[in-house]
Design an enzyme around this catalytic site. Structure first.
Site, PDB file in Angstrom:
ATOM      1  N   GLU A 137      92.744  48.190 -41.910  1.00  0.00           N
ATOM      2  CA  GLU A 137      92.137  46.856 -41.870  1.00  0.00           C
ATOM      3  C   GLU A 137      90.642  47.010 -42.126  1.00  0.00           C
ATOM      4  O   GLU A 137      89.996  47.893 -41.553  1.00  0.00           O
ATOM      5  CB  GLU A 137      92.370  46.210 -40.500  1.00  0.00           C
ATOM      6  CG  GLU A 137      91.683  44.846 -40.334  1.00  0.00           C
ATOM      7  CD  GLU A 137      92.005  44.201 -38.984  1.00  0.00           C
ATOM      8  OE1 GLU A 137      93.091  44.490 -38.428  1.00  0.00           O
ATOM      9  OE2 GLU A 137      91.167  43.433 -38.490  1.00  0.00           O
ATOM     10  N   GLU A 159      82.995  39.198 -39.275  1.00  0.00           N
ATOM     11  CA  GLU A 159      83.499  38.463 -38.127  1.00  0.00           C
ATOM     12  C   GLU A 159      82.299  37.982 -37.311  1.00  0.00           C
ATOM     13  O   GLU A 159      81.290  38.671 -37.223  1.00  0.00           O
ATOM     14  CB  GLU A 159      84.359  39.349 -37.225  1.00  0.00           C
ATOM     15  CG  GLU A 159      85.654  39.810 -37.833  1.00  0.00           C
ATOM     16  CD  GLU A 159      86.453  40.637 -36.838  1.00  0.00           C
ATOM     17  OE1 GLU A 159      87.399  40.073 -36.251  1.00  0.00           O
ATOM     18  OE2 GLU A 159      86.117  41.811 -36.636  1.00  0.00           O
TER      19      GLU A 159
END
Length: 419
Positions: free
Chosen positions: A170, A175
């Site tokens: 990932e 974020e």
């Protein structure tokens, strides 16, 4: 710092279905980038995929490019939202943007893992339509704000359905959690470094400004030897295989893109009385480029390779010609933003000089025009800041010949072949 309280963010049931469906790669070859964010630099690499979100207001995301995920399982993090395929949660605004909207839920029949859903939002991915190994992946986004709001732009390995997470890998490009309005995080997760042990860093805006106040460009430049995170062209983290502390580097196969806005969860915490709804994440564009030239040599006069002296990634390391060896010091990732990168850093004109004979070096990527290059049909590699050509000093093809910038002459010592 990495996202210390972050758990996995995938839905095994939902993503296995889309990953195991057929994968179609859309290829668009272009040597010139577009959009204001390019700062006048032409893209050297092929743009392989993009969505500029042009279309009428109220239309949903292009189904030829995106799959809308649905569900309220909590996605491994006790998130509170139910992802819908409704245009009330994901739609174009008619001004060249995609808007993802997190709302308070009004549908009494909508069930989440904890009971009646409190919120709805949107999450979309390219697993069915676009995957890529290596290159530059970027998006220009204005994020939402508020306690409990969790926007993200990220990637998952296309083998998720067979090897599972985190073995599939990932890459979190951006974020943000609402209680940190000035900060974003870039992180990777893999075997031995997943969840709270993810590897990455954070980036804060100068002066404590909030990311939600304006658009920003979030990007990774991914090559076989490194993953480099940047915000608005400024690098803030470089990770290499050596940085996984002996754990397996799983970033060597195709990944797909994801955009979403989560509400609540273990890391951001729940909304509180200060949280206002609806909240929107406005996406100006998403672009991928560079796979055609990622991790490739650049050859010049006499067939010699552009090389980082001594294989060092220290700032100000000279760039030279060298016999082609295929090692990491000669593997260049050509970014869609006009940067030329090796060992996690950028090809740079020292001091931003515009003079003939200016030293060309390796330097931390900073988004300046001293690090932006145009590759022409005539095989010139021209620095945007100086308006001059990459040049092998003294018209030499000897090992160790230093590279510089010089007024473009059309000479053999200024001709370069990528790949």
């Amino acid at each position: 710092m990495a996202a210390a309280h972050r758990a996995r963010r995938w839905s095994f049931g939902g993503l296995v279905l889309v990953v195991t469906a057929g994968l179609v790669v859309a290829v668009f070859m272009s040597f010139v980038g577009s959009g204001a964010s390019r700062a006048g630099a032409a893209a050297i690499a092929a743009q392989t995929w993009s969505d500029e979100f042009d279309g009428p207001a109220g239309r949903g995301p292009d189904s030829a490019k995106w799959t809308l995920e649905t569900g309220g399982s909590g996605f491994g993090n006790h998130e509170l939202q139910y992802y819908t395929n409704s245009t009330s949660n994901a739609a174009l605004d008619g001004q060249g943007h995609l808007v993802l909207t997190a709302r308070k839920n009004t549908d009494a029949g909508l069930r989440c893992w904890y009971g009646q859903c409190q919120y709805t939002s949107a999450r979309l991915n390219t697993a069915k339509t676009f995957t890529q190994t290596y290159g530059r992946f970027e998006a220009r986004i204005k994020i939402p704000r508020g306690q409990g709001i969790w926007p993200a732009f990220w990637m998952l390995g296309n083998d998720l359905g067979t090897v599972g997470w985190p073995n599939s890998g990932e890459i979190d490009i951006m974020e943000n959690i609402g209680r940190e309005p000035h900060m974003v995080h870039g992180t990777v997760h893999g075997p031995g470094y997943s969840g709270a042990g993810g590897l990455g860093a954070s980036y804060s805006l100068p002066g404590g400004r909030a990311f939600a106040d304006d658009f920003h460009v979030f990007a990774v430049d991914w090559s076989p030897n490194s993953i480099v995170w940047s915000v608005d062209g400024t690098t803030y983290k470089t990770l290499t295989p050596a940085g996984t502390n002996g754990n397996k580097w799983v970033f060597d196969h195709p990944f797909f893109l994801i955009l979403n806005v989560a509400v609540g969860g273990d890391w951001p915490g729940s909304p509180d009385a200060s949280s206002a709804f609806p909240q929107t994440m406005v996406v100006d564009y998403v672009r991928a480029s560079g796979s055609a030239t990622a991790g490739r040599p650049i050859r010049g006069i006499g067939g010699m390779c552009v090389d980082v002296a001594g294989g060092s990634n220290a700032d100000r390391t000279p760039i030279q010609l060298h016999n082609c060896t295929g090692n990491a010091a000669q593997q260049w990732t050509i970014g869609g933003d006009g940067t030329v990168r090796a060992l996690g850093k950028c090809l740079d004109v020292a001091g931003g000089s515009t003079a003939d004979g200016a030293v060309v070096q390796l330097y931390t990527c900073n988004g300046t025009n001293a690090q932006k290059w145009t590759y022409t049909g005539a095989r010139d590699l021209t620095n945007i800041g100086a308006g001059k050509c990459l040049d092998a000093k003294g018209n030499s093809s000897a090992d160790g010949t230093r590279l510089q910038t010089w007024a473009c002459t059309g000479g053999a010592n200024q001709k370069w072949t990528v790949g």
